[in-house]
Design an enzyme around this catalytic site. Structure first.
Site, PDB file in Angstrom:
ATOM      1  CB  THR A 175     -17.208  49.442 -48.443  1.00  0.00           C
ATOM      2  OG1 THR A 175     -16.001  49.173 -49.119  1.00  0.00           O
ATOM      3  CG2 THR A 175     -16.985  50.436 -47.337  1.00  0.00           C
ATOM      4  CB  THR A 226     -19.599  52.547 -50.135  1.00  0.00           C
ATOM      5  OG1 THR A 226     -19.394  51.431 -51.023  1.00  0.00           O
ATOM      6  CG2 THR A 226     -21.024  53.034 -50.322  1.00  0.00           C
ATOM      7  N   GLY A 227     -17.675  53.022 -52.614  1.00  0.00           N
ATOM      8  CA  GLY A 227     -17.568  53.159 -54.062  1.00  0.00           C
ATOM      9  C   GLY A 227     -16.125  53.125 -54.513  1.00  0.00           C
ATOM     10  CG  HIS A 228     -13.515  54.298 -58.529  1.00  0.00           C
ATOM     11  ND1 HIS A 228     -13.539  54.641 -59.849  1.00  0.00           N
ATOM     12  CD2 HIS A 228     -12.229  54.009 -58.236  1.00  0.00           C
ATOM     13  CE1 HIS A 228     -12.313  54.564 -60.338  1.00  0.00           C
ATOM     14  NE2 HIS A 228     -11.502  54.188 -59.368  1.00  0.00           N
TER      15      HIS A 228
HETATM   16  N1  ASP Z   1     -14.337  52.318 -51.260  1.00  0.00           N
HETATM   17  C1  ASP Z   1     -13.822  50.978 -51.131  1.00  0.00           C
HETATM   18  C2  ASP Z   1     -12.402  50.960 -51.604  1.00  0.00           C
HETATM   19  O1  ASP Z   1     -12.136  51.511 -52.651  1.00  0.00           O
HETATM   20  C3  ASP Z   1     -14.596  49.961 -51.892  1.00  0.00           C
HETATM   21  C4  ASP Z   1     -16.093  50.010 -51.728  1.00  0.00           C
HETATM   22  O2  ASP Z   1     -16.654  50.916 -51.155  1.00  0.00           O
HETATM   23  O3  ASP Z   1     -16.759  49.102 -52.198  1.00  0.00           O
HETATM   24  O4  ASP Z   1     -11.580  50.339 -50.959  1.00  0.00           O
END
Ligand code: ASP
Length: 317
Positions: A175, A226-228
Site C-alpha cells: 500500500t 499500512t499493514g494488516h
Molecule cells: N492495509 C492494506 C489492506 O489491508 C494492505 C497494506 O497496507 O499492505 O488492504
C-alpha cells in the site's frame, strides 16, 4: 497566509519487502516525496501534494496500488483509496474500484464533486465514468509479481493472518500513502492500495476507511497507515495516533504507542507515517521493512530497515 515550513512524508507499504524489491521501493518513495514537496514549494495546498505523491506511487509497479496492485482470489484487481483535507475535514474515498490507473484521483473527485465520503464497487466505477475518468484494461495494472503472489497465496486458507506475521512472508503487498503540511499550516493525507493478495472479492480493507487508513486534522496532525487491514480497522489506527497526539505525545511517540497497542490488542502489525500541526515527523513499523521518505527544509530523510535514517539534500527532480 504562507508562513509555515512545508513538510512531506510518504510510505510504500509495511511488510517483509524482499531484497529484489528493496532498491525499487526506496527509489520510488524518494521520487514521490520529491514530487509532493515540489507541489508544496509552489505554495499549493497539502491535499494537492498528497494527491501528486500518491499518483506517482500508483504509477510505480513496485507498489501495490494502481499499476502493481495485487490480485483478489478470482484473479481480479480491486482497489481502495482515500484522501482527506485536514483544513475542514473533507474526505473522499473509493473501494473495490476496477480498471482505473489512479484511484486516489477518483477519491479526490468523491471529495470535491459529491456529497458522499465513500463510494464502492459498481457505484465507484459508474462515478468514474460520469467523471470521464479513462478506464484501463486489467492487464495494464497487473504485474508478473502479482500473478506469482496470487498463486503462492492461493495455497493458504487465511491470507490476512499469514501475510503480516512471519519473516518468511517474502511475497506480499505494499500500500502507498502520503501526508503533507503546507505553507498555510494545513495538513492532508492520502492512501491507496490494491489490498492483499488472494483477498475475497468484495473485501474492503482499512485504507478507504476514515480514521483507519489515515486521518488529517490541521489542528492536530496527519497520518497514513499500512499493514494488516483487518487489525487496523479494529483499533482505528490513524485516529488512535491523532488521539495520542491530542494528549500531548509527539508524532513519533504516538505512532509507536498506537502500533504497540495494535500488536497487543489484536496481534496486528503494520506501519505509519505522521506529521504534527507543528511540522514534527513520526514514522514507525512493526513489520520487517517499510520504505519511507520525508522532506523538510531541503533535507530528505529515508529508510527501509528498522533504525535506518539516511539523510540527503533535496534536489529539484
Ligand atoms: N492495509 C492494506 C489492506 O489491508 C494492505 C497494506 O497496507 O499492505 O488492504
Amino acid at each position: 497566509m504562507c508562513d509555515t515550513t512545508p513538510v512531506m512524508i510518504v510510505h510504500g507499504g509495511a511488510w517483509a519487502i524482499p531484497d529484489d524489491l528493496a532498491e525499487a521501493s526506496v527509489n520510488g518513495v524518494k521520487k514521490a516525496v520529491c514530487a509532493g514537496y515540489q507541489v508544496l514549494l509552489q505554495g499549493a495546498a497539502a491535499v494537492d501534494a498528497v494527491e501528486a505523491a500518491v499518483c506517482m506511487l500508483e504509477d510505480d509497479p513496485a507498489f501495490d496500488a494502481g499499476t502493481g496492485s495485487v490480485l483478489n482470489f478470482d484473479g481480479e484487481v480491486e482497489m481502495d483509496a482515500v484522501i482527506m483535507d485536514g483544513h475542514d475535514l473533507r474526505a473522499g474515498a473509493v473501494a473495490c474500484v476496477q480498471n482505473i490507473a489512479h484511484p486516489v484521483k477518483l477519491a479526490r473527485m468523491v471529495m470535491d464533486k459529491t456529497d458522499h465520503v465513500l463510494i464502492v464497487g459498481k457505484g465507484a466505477n459508474q462515478f468514474a465514468k460520469e467523471m470521464r475518468v479513462e478506464t484501463v484494461p486489467t492487464e495494464k495494472l497487473v504485474t508478473e509479481e502479482a500473478v506469482r503472489e496470487l498463486e503462492y497465496y492461493r495455497k493458504y486458507k487465511s491470507t490476512v493472518n499469514s501475510l503480516f506475521k512471519t519473516r518468511d512472508d517474502v511475497l506480499g503487498h505494499d500500500t502507498v500513502g502520503a501526508v503533507a503540511l503546507d505553507c498555510m499550516g494545513n495538513l492532508a493525507f492520502a492512501t491507496s492500495t490494491g489490498g492483499i493478495s488472494a483477498k475475497r472479492p468484495g473485501r474492503v480493507g482499512d485504507a478507504p476507511i476514515i480514521g483507519c487508513g489515515g486521518y488529517a486534522d490541521s489542528k492536530v496532525g496527519g497520518v497514513s497507515t499500512t499493514g494488516h487491514g483487518e487489525a487496523i480497522m479494529k483499533i482505528c489506527l490513524a485516529k488512535n495516533i491523532i488521539h495520542f497526539m491530542e494528549q500531548g505525545l509527539s508524532p513519533q511517540e504516538a505512532s509507536e504507542s498506537a502500533l504497540r497497542s495494535m500488536a497487543e490488542r489484536v496481534s496486528g502489525s503494520g506501519g505509519v507515517i505522521t506529521i504534527s500541526n507543528h511540522g514534527n515527523v513520526g514514522k514507525h513499523f512493526t513489520t520487517e521493512r517499510m520504505a519511507w521518505a520525508w522532506l523538510k527544509e531541503g533535507q530528505m530523510h529515508y529508510g527501509l530497515n528498522p533504525g535506518e535514517d539516511f539523510v540527503t539534500q533535496y534536489s529539484v527532480q
